[in-house]
Design a protein around this motif. Structure first.
Motif, PDB file in Angstrom:
ATOM      1  N   GLU A  90      29.175  21.944  21.518  1.00  0.00           N
ATOM      2  CA  GLU A  90      30.504  21.449  21.906  1.00  0.00           C
ATOM      3  C   GLU A  90      31.609  22.446  21.546  1.00  0.00           C
ATOM      4  N   GLN A  91      31.531  22.985  20.333  1.00  0.00           N
ATOM      5  CA  GLN A  91      32.563  23.963  19.945  1.00  0.00           C
ATOM      6  C   GLN A  91      32.195  25.359  20.438  1.00  0.00           C
ATOM      7  N   CYS A 124      26.848  19.766  17.481  1.00  0.00           N
ATOM      8  CA  CYS A 124      28.213  19.784  18.011  1.00  0.00           C
ATOM      9  C   CYS A 124      28.871  21.148  17.832  1.00  0.00           C
ATOM     10  N   ILE A 125      28.614  21.786  16.706  1.00  0.00           N
ATOM     11  CA  ILE A 125      29.208  23.102  16.482  1.00  0.00           C
ATOM     12  C   ILE A 125      28.707  24.079  17.552  1.00  0.00           C
ATOM     13  N   LEU A 184      27.962   5.682   9.929  1.00  0.00           N
ATOM     14  CA  LEU A 184      26.952   6.561  10.535  1.00  0.00           C
ATOM     15  C   LEU A 184      25.921   7.060   9.509  1.00  0.00           C
ATOM     16  N   ARG A 233      22.975  16.822  13.481  1.00  0.00           N
ATOM     17  CA  ARG A 233      23.916  16.300  14.495  1.00  0.00           C
ATOM     18  C   ARG A 233      25.233  17.078  14.467  1.00  0.00           C
ATOM     19  N   ILE A 234      25.697  17.369  13.277  1.00  0.00           N
ATOM     20  CA  ILE A 234      26.929  18.158  13.166  1.00  0.00           C
ATOM     21  C   ILE A 234      26.706  19.541  13.788  1.00  0.00           C
ATOM     22  N   TRP A 261      37.184  19.443   9.592  1.00  0.00           N
ATOM     23  CA  TRP A 261      37.208  18.432  10.666  1.00  0.00           C
ATOM     24  C   TRP A 261      38.359  18.682  11.635  1.00  0.00           C
ATOM     25  N   CYS A 315      37.623  15.647  19.586  1.00  0.00           N
ATOM     26  CA  CYS A 315      36.700  14.774  20.325  1.00  0.00           C
ATOM     27  C   CYS A 315      36.427  13.452  19.609  1.00  0.00           C
ATOM     28  N   HIS A 316      36.404  13.474  18.276  1.00  0.00           N
ATOM     29  CA  HIS A 316      35.979  12.276  17.530  1.00  0.00           C
ATOM     30  C   HIS A 316      37.133  11.525  16.887  1.00  0.00           C
ATOM     31  N   LYS A 323      37.981  23.918  20.037  1.00  0.00           N
ATOM     32  CA  LYS A 323      38.169  22.480  19.803  1.00  0.00           C
ATOM     33  C   LYS A 323      37.810  22.146  18.365  1.00  0.00           C
ATOM     34  N   SER A 324      38.491  21.155  17.818  1.00  0.00           N
ATOM     35  CA  SER A 324      38.139  20.661  16.484  1.00  0.00           C
ATOM     36  C   SER A 324      37.288  19.410  16.642  1.00  0.00           C
ATOM     37  N   CYS A 325      36.614  19.033  15.559  1.00  0.00           N
ATOM     38  CA  CYS A 325      35.863  17.774  15.562  1.00  0.00           C
ATOM     39  C   CYS A 325      36.817  16.638  15.923  1.00  0.00           C
ATOM     40  N   ARG A 328      20.096  12.696  22.389  1.00  0.00           N
ATOM     41  CA  ARG A 328      20.724  13.932  22.857  1.00  0.00           C
ATOM     42  C   ARG A 328      19.864  15.141  22.521  1.00  0.00           C
TER      43      ARG A 328
END
Ligand code: HEC
Ligand code: HEC
Length: 250
Positions: free
Chosen positions: A107-108, A103-104, A79, A99-100, A54, A68-69, A63-65, A89
């Motif tokens: 977003e990452q 993001c990987i 969740l 969902r994870i 995380w 942003c979170h 970026k790390s989770c 999305r």
């Protein structure tokens, strides 16, 4: 031996509606004790991995989770008890894992982890832990409806050389012994869980694939619509049961 067990299975007892019960109730005392104690629960090693992942910066975005979170204990609270769910999305019903992974990748800007990668299981377990004890309450109306109906139909469809549906084992015969294991209601609340037979933690998808293999059916691919649909149906069916991930199972 297997054929005998299956023919016995088909002879006994009609279906009856049972109140939902955690699979933990069908496990031995040794397993229940491991799950009850976070210091003894081997799945907590994966949670630690997830907590580290995380915070780790990753991918072209560096970026790390957490960047942003923020604090997962706050941002991810509750969740996992609401998933799978329709995801605007992604434009489809998605699981916590998808969902994870979105993001990987988006977003990452890192490669999607392969199924059952240790960090991926860890992130799921770490996020699920933030909902431990909360009752499952998934939304199956609206855009999620078609996937839900697909899952419900699959659950009742005979599959494999043994020609058994999920419902035969987990609705009609919960509490009965099949070979060496006691059949539970097939509830999804413990997952990701540490499974003794694997000597590792794994996802619900891996557990479900093992059920397909068990009846000599072709296993659906990881992240396939079949597995997503089944997971949505299982979560709906478990409504009101508390999330207990990360669990321990035989
Ligand atoms: C031949 C019987 C059989 C069939 C058919 C079967 N399973 Fe299972 N399943 C098992 C056994 C045995 C276990 C491990 C013991 C237990 O928890 O019930 C298990 C475990 C599970 C679990 C984990 C429960 C927990 O508490 O950890 C889930 C969820 C599950 N099955 C869902 C399904 C689904 C969905 C299907 C249909 C695709 C299916 N099973 C078909 C025998 C079966
Ligand atoms: C660059 C920012 C960024 C990074 C890095 C990032 N995310 Fe996200 N994440 C988002 C955005 C934006 C959304 C969509 C928010 C929404 O739909 O409300 C999201 C959504 C999610 C969701 C779904 C939340 C929900 O309510 O459905 C999860 C779970 C998640 N992220 C986990 C992670 C994890 C785990 C990591 C690290 C591996 C990560 N994210 C990295 C920006 C990021």
């Amino acid at each position: 031996m297997i054929r005998l067990a299956v023919s016995l299975l088909l002879l006994v007892a009609p279906a009856w509606a049972q109140a939902p019960r955690s699979g933990l109730d069908y496990q031995g005392e040794d397993i229940r004790r491991l799950q009850a104690d976070d210091f003894a629960n081997p799945a907590m090693l994966w949670v630690e991995r997830g907590a580290a992942a995380w915070k780790r910066k990753l991918g072209a975005a560096d970026k790390s989770c957490a960047d942003c979170h923020g604090d997962a204990e706050k941002s991810m609270r509750g969740l996992a008890a609401r998933l799978p769910a329709w995801d605007a999305r992604l434009g489809r019903v998605s699981t916590l894992e998808s969902r994870i992974n979105a993001c990987i990748v988006r977003e990452q800007r890192a490669p999607e982890p392969p199924p059952e990668a240790a960090d991926a299981i860890g992130l799921q377990a770490y996020i699920a832990l933030q909902s431990r004890g909360m009752p499952l309450r998934v939304e199956v109306d609206g855009a999620a409806r078609a996937m839900f109906e697909r899952g419900r139909a699959l659950y009742g469809t005979r599959i494999g050389q043994m020609n058994l549906a999920c419902a035969h084992c987990h609705d009609q015969h919960a509490g009965k012994t099949l070979l060496v294991e006691q059949l539970s209601q097939g509830q999804p609340t413990a997952w990701p869980a540490y499974r003794m037979e694997w000597q590792a933690a794994g996802t619900l998808e891996r557990r479900l694939r093992a059920c397909f293999l068990g009846v000599r059916a072709e296993m659906p691919a990881y992240r396939s619509d079949e597995l997503t649909a089944l997971q949505l149906y299982l979560a709906w069916r478990a409504k009101g049961l508390a999330l207990e991930a990360p669990g321990v199972r035989r």
